[in-house]
Design a protein around this motif. Structure first.
Motif, PDB file in Angstrom:
ATOM      1  N   TYR A 111      43.482 -77.248  41.540  1.00 33.98           N
ATOM      2  CA  TYR A 111      42.512 -76.154  41.595  1.00 33.98           C
ATOM      3  C   TYR A 111      42.109 -75.862  43.030  1.00 33.98           C
ATOM      4  O   TYR A 111      41.889 -76.771  43.836  1.00 33.98           O
ATOM      5  N   SER A 113      39.656 -72.890  45.534  1.00 33.01           N
ATOM      6  CA  SER A 113      38.589 -71.899  45.498  1.00 33.01           C
ATOM      7  C   SER A 113      39.183 -70.512  45.301  1.00 33.01           C
ATOM      8  O   SER A 113      40.342 -70.256  45.665  1.00 33.01           O
ATOM      9  N   SER A 114      38.391 -69.606  44.758  1.00 32.39           N
ATOM     10  CA  SER A 114      38.840 -68.218  44.590  1.00 32.39           C
ATOM     11  C   SER A 114      38.876 -67.477  45.923  1.00 32.39           C
ATOM     12  O   SER A 114      39.558 -66.460  46.053  1.00 32.39           O
ATOM     13  N   ARG A 126      48.184 -74.167  49.095  1.00 32.66           N
ATOM     14  CA  ARG A 126      48.010 -73.249  47.966  1.00 32.66           C
ATOM     15  C   ARG A 126      49.318 -72.505  47.667  1.00 32.66           C
ATOM     16  O   ARG A 126      49.748 -72.410  46.516  1.00 32.66           O
ATOM     17  N   ASN A 130      51.307 -72.820  44.272  1.00 31.46           N
ATOM     18  CA  ASN A 130      51.469 -71.594  43.475  1.00 31.46           C
ATOM     19  C   ASN A 130      52.936 -71.308  43.198  1.00 31.46           C
ATOM     20  O   ASN A 130      53.305 -70.875  42.094  1.00 31.46           O
ATOM     21  N   ARG A 138      43.073 -71.321  36.814  1.00 38.11           N
ATOM     22  CA  ARG A 138      41.621 -71.294  37.002  1.00 38.11           C
ATOM     23  C   ARG A 138      41.285 -71.579  38.454  1.00 38.11           C
ATOM     24  O   ARG A 138      41.996 -72.315  39.127  1.00 38.11           O
ATOM     25  N   CYS A 139      40.184 -71.003  38.928  1.00 36.39           N
ATOM     26  CA  CYS A 139      39.674 -71.366  40.242  1.00 36.39           C
ATOM     27  C   CYS A 139      38.545 -72.382  40.050  1.00 36.39           C
ATOM     28  O   CYS A 139      37.916 -72.436  38.991  1.00 36.39           O
ATOM     29  N   CYS A 145      36.781 -77.721  35.443  1.00 28.53           N
ATOM     30  CA  CYS A 145      38.157 -78.017  35.851  1.00 28.53           C
ATOM     31  C   CYS A 145      38.360 -79.534  35.851  1.00 28.53           C
ATOM     32  O   CYS A 145      37.620 -80.262  36.522  1.00 28.53           O
TER      33      CYS A 145
END
Length: 264
Positions: A111, A113-114, A126, A130, A138-139, A145
């Motif tokens: 996870y 942060s957004s 990230r 990804n 989900r962020c 989480c």
């Protein structure tokens, strides 16, 4: 030779940080050791979800993940521990208050942060995750989480002391250099899961071999009967390294296993 238990770090040990590949000689060494009846485990700080499929195809018996909180043998889970949800949410809130960014690592996903982080290395992580289908669902701000450890980033804009004082009630903090910190569950390490394995299979500590390169391998080196450091390694391992292998790209795994008679 008696049956031994072999424990391998991934990054900088099995996986070259120069070529980003596992040398063919290392794969052959694992195959040979397995044929001789030795037990072979990957022992990593990564959680199980972030181990790439190509690594899961290695000729090993199992994976020990999250710095001691998860163990599987021939795809069957025999050990796992988790951070409770209330504590996990409290840590996220405190990190936000103290301007500390982090990668939060769980069994099933990771996870972020957004918002975009000011830390380039975190954003690179990230992208890597990804691209492997992780960290997309989900962020961390959504709450709930399920994560068990985190990799934290701080700088002069962070209230680091306040955050790490708070965090120390829940997790052990390992300084990984360059203002980054690997934060793992208290009471667990790469050594504690080794102890579980040795007891499970009736192997003596003197017949355990740890292969690593970084500071988060220190507990593993302190516990193992034999510590094998890669040619490029953190000096913190030196007092506990019985053998210094060549560089990973120079047949480090093959040469060190040959040195100990674990393979022909």
């Amino acid at each position: 030779m008696k049956r031994a238990a072999l424990f391998f770090d991934i990054d900088g040990t099995l996986l070259s940080e120069v070529t980003h590949q596992i040398p063919e000689s290392a794969v052959h060494a694992l195959e040979e050791a397995k044929k001789k009846g030795h037990l072979i485990f990957v022992n990593t700080g990564r959680t199980i979800c972030s181990i790439p499929e190509e690594l899961k195809r290695l000729p090993v018996h199992g994976f020990l993940c999250g710095c001691g909180i998860y163990g599987e043998f021939e795809e069957e889970i025999f050990f796992e521990k988790h951070l409770d949800g209330k504590s996990a949410d409290a840590i996220v809130k405190k990190a936000q208050e103290c301007r500390v960014d982090a990668l939060y690592e769980g069994k099933d996903d990771v996870y972020f942060s957004s918002r975009i982080s000011r830390f380039d290395s975190l954003e690179n992580t990230r992208k890597y995750m990804n691209n492997r289908g992780l960290g997309l669902e989900r962020c961390i701000e959504q709450g709930g989480c399920a994560y068990d450890k985190l990799f934290a980033y701080e700088d002069e804009h962070s209230n680091s002391r306040e955050f790490f004082d708070f965090l120390s009630d829940y997790l052990e903090i390992l300084d990984r250099g360059n203002h980054t910190y690997e934060c793992i569950m208290k009471g667990y390490s790469k050594a504690t899961i080794m102890e579980v394995v040795l007891k499970k299979f009736g192997i003596g500590r003197e017949d355990s071999y740890a292969f690593g390169d970084s500071s988060n391998d220190l507990a593993m080196f302190r516990y193992a009967g034999h510590g094998i450091a890669m040619g490029v390694h953190d000096p913190v391992l030196d007092p506990y390294a019985e053998y210094i292998a060549p560089a990973v790209e120079e047949e480090a795994i093959w040469q060190s296993m040959k040195h100990y008679g674990l393979i022909l």
